[in-house]
Design an enzyme around this catalytic site. Structure first.
Site, PDB file in Angstrom:
ATOM      1  N   ASP A   1       0.849  -1.182   0.000  1.00  0.00           N
ATOM      2  CA  ASP A   1       0.000   0.000   0.000  1.00  0.00           C
ATOM      3  C   ASP A   1       0.896   1.248   0.000  1.00  0.00           C
ATOM      4  O   ASP A   1       1.892   1.299   0.725  1.00  0.00           O
ATOM      5  CB  ASP A   1      -0.873  -0.052   1.275  1.00  0.00           C
TER       6      ASP A   1
ATOM      7  N   SER B   1     -12.027   4.132   6.419  1.00  0.00           N
ATOM      8  CA  SER B   1     -12.413   4.020   7.836  1.00  0.00           C
ATOM      9  C   SER B   1     -13.209   5.255   8.228  1.00  0.00           C
ATOM     10  O   SER B   1     -12.744   6.377   8.050  1.00  0.00           O
ATOM     11  CB  SER B   1     -11.170   3.930   8.730  1.00  0.00           C
TER      12      SER B   1
END
Ligand code: ZN
Length: 283
Positions: free
Chosen positions: A81, A210
């Site tokens: 990532d 999130s």
């Protein structure tokens, strides 16, 4: 065996669901996320940022996630990532990561192409998918400084040209989300998502998820998002479970016990997210 993200994301794109990409911090995260994927029969991407990689090394994370993949029959991919440069991406590929992101979103457009294209070229030669980013996801990314100011959306025409010129196989886009903890409710620009999806043919990726309401994420998926990243809330879930156990059992010195409580919190949240993404039953 680990699989690449290629088939996973193309299937998600074709069948209009999202594959969750969950950031792993240690062995407990890997085990807890795998448990959720197995229970729901869902494909899963586990990923690490360079900041996390610095804590243990690419080889340790490869070891843990490839062990997870070896003991299950649901598809598991290991993704780098926010790859911070050509060298890091090459190191990840060499170690055995089955997917990488090269993040050139911090430099101007032409430079982003120069940073992204060589990684995509190697990825193509080795059969490893390469995610790139165009536009900015706001907030604090990995262990870098917080990004202040406006949160520019990705331009759909630029996105089409960018994919063409770089050869990236998936694209993270700026559509109103931010990394870290939100103050207030975020708002995903669904019209921007669908405009980019209409002009590009690669799977689109949502970062900073999130804290975004599930309903908005589901709408983003029906507008063309195929990979959805979750990091912050997993850290929060693990720490919450761990600390609650220690508060109740202050004399405990067996690390496995609070870790188990943290893992249960992670499994719970990952299952909720997978069901919302629609990846359950796709493995
Ligand atoms: Zn991100």
């Amino acid at each position: 065996m680990l699989v690449t993200t290629k088939e996973m994301l193309l299937d998600a794109q074709k069948n209009h669901y999202g594959v969750g990409a969950f950031n792993v911090e240690n062995l407990e995260f890997v085990m807890a996320i795998l448990a959720a994927a197995e229970e729901l029969r869902s494909p899963v991407i586990m990923q690490t940022t360079p900041g996390t990689v610095k804590s243990a090394g690419l080889d340790y994370f490869y070891g843990m996630v490839s062990a997870a993949a070896a003991r299950t029959d649901v598809p598991v991919a290991l993704h780098l990532d926010h790859g911070d440069g050509f060298d890091r991406c090459m190191q990840a590929m060499k170690v055995g990561y089955t997917s990488v992101m090269i993040d050139g979103s911090h430099v101007p457009y032409e430079e982003n192409i120069e940073v992204t294209a060589p990684v995509a070229r190697v990825g193509k030669a080795l059969g490893i998918p390469v995610e790139a980013e165009l536009g900015k996801v706001g907030g604090k990314e990995d262990d870098g400084p917080a990004v202040e100011g406006e949160n520019p959306y990705t331009d759909p025409d630029e996105a089409a040209e960018f994919v063409e010129r770089t050869g990236c196989t998936s694209l993270a886009i700026g559509v109103g989300t931010a990394h870290g903890v939100y103050h207030g409710t975020p708002h995903i620009a669904l019209d921007v998502v669908s405009a980019i999806a209409a002009k590009t043919d690669v799977p689109l990726v949502l970062h900073g998820t999130s804290g975004v309401p599930d309903e908005q994420v589901a709408q983003a998926i029906s507008n063309g998002i195929c990979k959805v990243n979750y990091a912050t809330e997993l850290r929060q879930a693990y720490t919450k479970g761990y600390m609650a156990y220690m508060a109740e059992n202050p004399g405990n010195f067996d690390p496995k016990k609070p870790a188990r409580a943290g893992m249960d919190e992670i499994t719970k949240i990952v299952k909720i997210r997978m069901e919302n993404l629609g990846s359950n039953g796709r493995a």
